[in-house]
Design an enzyme around this catalytic site. Structure first.
Site, PDB file in Angstrom:
ATOM      1  N   ASP A 137       0.838  -1.189   0.000  1.00  0.00           N
ATOM      2  CA  ASP A 137       0.000   0.000   0.000  1.00  0.00           C
ATOM      3  C   ASP A 137       0.884   1.254   0.000  1.00  0.00           C
ATOM      4  OD1 ASP A 137      -0.194   0.791   3.268  1.00  0.00           O
ATOM      5  OD2 ASP A 137       0.331  -1.252   2.732  1.00  0.00           O
ATOM      6  N   SER A 138       0.346   2.357  -0.493  1.00  0.00           N
ATOM      7  CA  SER A 138       1.082   3.631  -0.600  1.00  0.00           C
ATOM      8  C   SER A 138       2.428   3.482  -1.313  1.00  0.00           C
ATOM      9  CB  SER A 138       1.342   4.243   0.780  1.00  0.00           C
ATOM     10  OG  SER A 138       0.158   4.340   1.491  1.00  0.00           O
ATOM     11  N   SER A 139       2.451   2.654  -2.355  1.00  0.00           N
ATOM     12  CA  SER A 139       3.724   2.386  -3.026  1.00  0.00           C
ATOM     13  C   SER A 139       3.805   2.969  -4.424  1.00  0.00           C
ATOM     14  CB  SER A 139       3.941   0.873  -3.143  1.00  0.00           C
ATOM     15  OG  SER A 139       4.092   0.310  -1.889  1.00  0.00           O
ATOM     16  N   GLY A 140       2.784   3.713  -4.837  1.00  0.00           N
ATOM     17  CA  GLY A 140       2.798   4.239  -6.194  1.00  0.00           C
ATOM     18  C   GLY A 140       2.295   3.216  -7.190  1.00  0.00           C
ATOM     19  N   SER A 155      -0.909   2.556  -7.227  1.00  0.00           N
ATOM     20  CA  SER A 155      -2.305   2.923  -7.291  1.00  0.00           C
ATOM     21  C   SER A 155      -3.193   2.087  -6.396  1.00  0.00           C
ATOM     22  CB  SER A 155      -2.806   2.832  -8.724  1.00  0.00           C
ATOM     23  OG  SER A 155      -4.016   3.482  -8.762  1.00  0.00           O
ATOM     24  N   SER A 156      -2.722   1.872  -5.170  1.00  0.00           N
ATOM     25  CA  SER A 156      -3.557   1.135  -4.229  1.00  0.00           C
ATOM     26  C   SER A 156      -4.838   1.899  -3.943  1.00  0.00           C
ATOM     27  CB  SER A 156      -2.793   0.846  -2.945  1.00  0.00           C
ATOM     28  OG  SER A 156      -2.163   2.012  -2.492  1.00  0.00           O
ATOM     29  N   SER A 157      -4.803   3.243  -4.024  1.00  0.00           N
ATOM     30  CA  SER A 157      -6.027   4.001  -3.706  1.00  0.00           C
ATOM     31  C   SER A 157      -7.106   3.734  -4.755  1.00  0.00           C
ATOM     32  CB  SER A 157      -5.732   5.491  -3.586  1.00  0.00           C
ATOM     33  OG  SER A 157      -5.162   5.962  -4.758  1.00  0.00           O
ATOM     34  N   ASP A 199      -5.152   5.368 -13.617  1.00  0.00           N
ATOM     35  CA  ASP A 199      -5.196   4.275 -12.643  1.00  0.00           C
ATOM     36  C   ASP A 199      -6.456   3.421 -12.820  1.00  0.00           C
ATOM     37  OD1 ASP A 199      -2.981   5.630 -11.719  1.00  0.00           O
ATOM     38  OD2 ASP A 199      -4.017   6.566 -10.039  1.00  0.00           O
TER      39      ASP A 199
END
Ligand code: GLA
Length: 433
Positions: free
Chosen positions: A148-151, A153-155, A199
């Site tokens: 997560d939060s790794s670029g 596109s987990s969001s 994304d």
């Protein structure tokens, strides 16, 4: 579904694997039978070419990887939503008939900054577009370990998972293109991030073994196949290259970072100046509205920073079209060179990234076997991606791990499990199973 797609058939079947665990958790939370639990699979994405041009209506190249988000759920049989996470503490609870307001318009103390804001955002998007929801969900969400939060596109993967679960629980039939717009509402209108549709498009449209070419102005997409795959059995497809993800350990949530929206505003300012100079002042100020000849004729009117943003846009669009040809003809060396050139333009012209991400990019460029590398997402944090020769992939992983740990020892230790470099393969699109 492709051969190396995630989760694999074995993972789907095995009672000990992640899907079954998530299903069991929901069965416990809801008191229902495991067999009644549905699951949304929402993969992470990479964008080999087309960095930071989606919000300007440019054309991007994307694919998913075989890692992502799993959301197991049952319809709640009332209006309640109850969610639990494999990564974040605390239950999230709200009702589908509670009106959701954009997070960006709320006073700071009322903002939901918990992990539940994406679920509320999904409800906001469905309400905003007039979708009737009578059922909530009871769900358990979990991401591939430490990504997560790794670029990656987990969001968007999370937002799409909630949209698809709420739609499934309410028997709503929603097309992938409609879900792209709904997820855009979560990001732009609910969270206030002025990003484009790269994304969501990658996550909802991708097809195993292909690159998705998305025109973010017309919103039309095509799939680009590669001659390196022609005639190959699916088990051999991934043999020529692997995707190497290299994690910087720098974490900074995009929606809370002003850098992203600031660059979008600069691109629009540049577009406005170029359009006005050509007598088209009433046209929507996005760089896709500026033809290359207008750009060449009037670029001298742009101040240095705006000139750099525009140069990134026009050169990146060109790289995407060259990349399509390189990929289609199976020329991974050329494809890789374009990826690295994209990375350089992101650093020099778009001026995004941060010191550890730039160091990681430079390490990848000198890693044996790497065809090309760049930031995976916006570049302000997270990971870099590289396409690497499959025969040298393991050695490349060890090299990156060693070199980055020497360059940024403290950040390297902050990467979950201390695993700086991870090999993965192409994936499929999001789906409910
Ligand atoms: C983030 C945004 C995308 C895109 C990329 C950069 O992932 O969410 O819309 O702009 O950065 O290419």
């Amino acid at each position: 579904m492709g051969a190396s797609s995630w989760p694999s058939a074995a993972e789907v079947r095995s009672p000990l694997q992640l899907l079954s665990d998530a299903k069991k958790k929901v069965a416990e939370m809801s008191g229902r039978d495991v067999a009644d639990v549905r699951v949304v699979i929402s993969p992470y994405r990479i964008c080999p070419l087309g960095a930071h041009i989606d919000h300007q209506g440019g054309t991007v190249l994307a694919m998913t990887v075989n890692k992502g988000i799993i959301l197991a759920f049952v319809p709640s049989c009332d209006r309640q939503v109850v969610l639990r996470s494999g990564q974040f503490a605390g239950d999230v609870k709200f009702r589908v008939d509670e009106e959701q307001l954009p997070r960006s318009s709320m006073p700071v103390k009322e903002k939901d900054s918990s992990w539940g804001c994406y679920a509320r955002g999904a409800l906001y998007a469905l309400q905003k577009t007039g979708k009737k929801l009578n059922e909530g969900i009871i769900g358990f969400i979990s991401g591939s370990d430490g990504l997560d939060s790794s670029g990656l596109s987990s969001s968007a993967a999370v937002g799409i998972a909630y949209l698809m679960a709420l739609e499934s629980a309410n028997n709503l039939c929603v097309s992938p293109s409609e879900n792209i717009e709904l997820d855009k509402l979560i990001e732009n209108a609910y969270l206030g991030l002025r990003n484009g549709i790269l994304d969501q498009s990658a996550i909802l449209l991708s097809k195993y073994g292909y690159l998705t070419l998305m025109d973010c102005k017309t919103k039309e997409h095509t799939f680009v196949s590669s001659s390196m795959l022609n005639g190959a059995k699916s088990s051999e497809r991934a043999n020529k290259y692997k995707i190497l993800l290299a994690f910087s350990g720098a974490k900074h949530c995009l929606k809370d970072n002003p850098g992203y929206n600031c660059r979008v505003a600069e691109c629009q300012k540049a577009a406005k100046i170029l359009l006005c100079a050509s007598g088209a002042e009433s046209v929507d100020p996005r760089l896709c509205e500026v033809g290359p000849s207008i750009y060449e004729a009037y670029k001298h009117k742009l101040k240095e920073n705006l000139a750099k943003r525009a140069e990134h846009y026009f050169s990146e669009n060109k790289r995407v079209h060259e990349g399509v040809k390189a990929w289609a003809s199976g020329n991974l060396v050329e494809f890789g060179k374009l990826i690295s050139a994209s990375g350089l333009s992101s650093i020099q012209n778009y001026e995004c990234g941060c010191e550890p991400m730039i160091q990681l990019y430079e390490i990848l460029l000198r890693t044996p076997g790497v065809f090309g590398a760049r930031f995976s997402g916006a570049g302000f944090r997270g990971c870099c991606l590289a396409f690497v020769d499959a025969n040298q992939a393991e050695a490349a992983t060890a090299f990156v791990q060693r070199e980055y740990s020497k360059t940024q020892p403290e950040l390297a230790l902050q990467v979950p499990g201390g695993r700086v470099a991870l090999l993965c393969e192409a994936g499929d699109s999001a789906r409910v199973i």
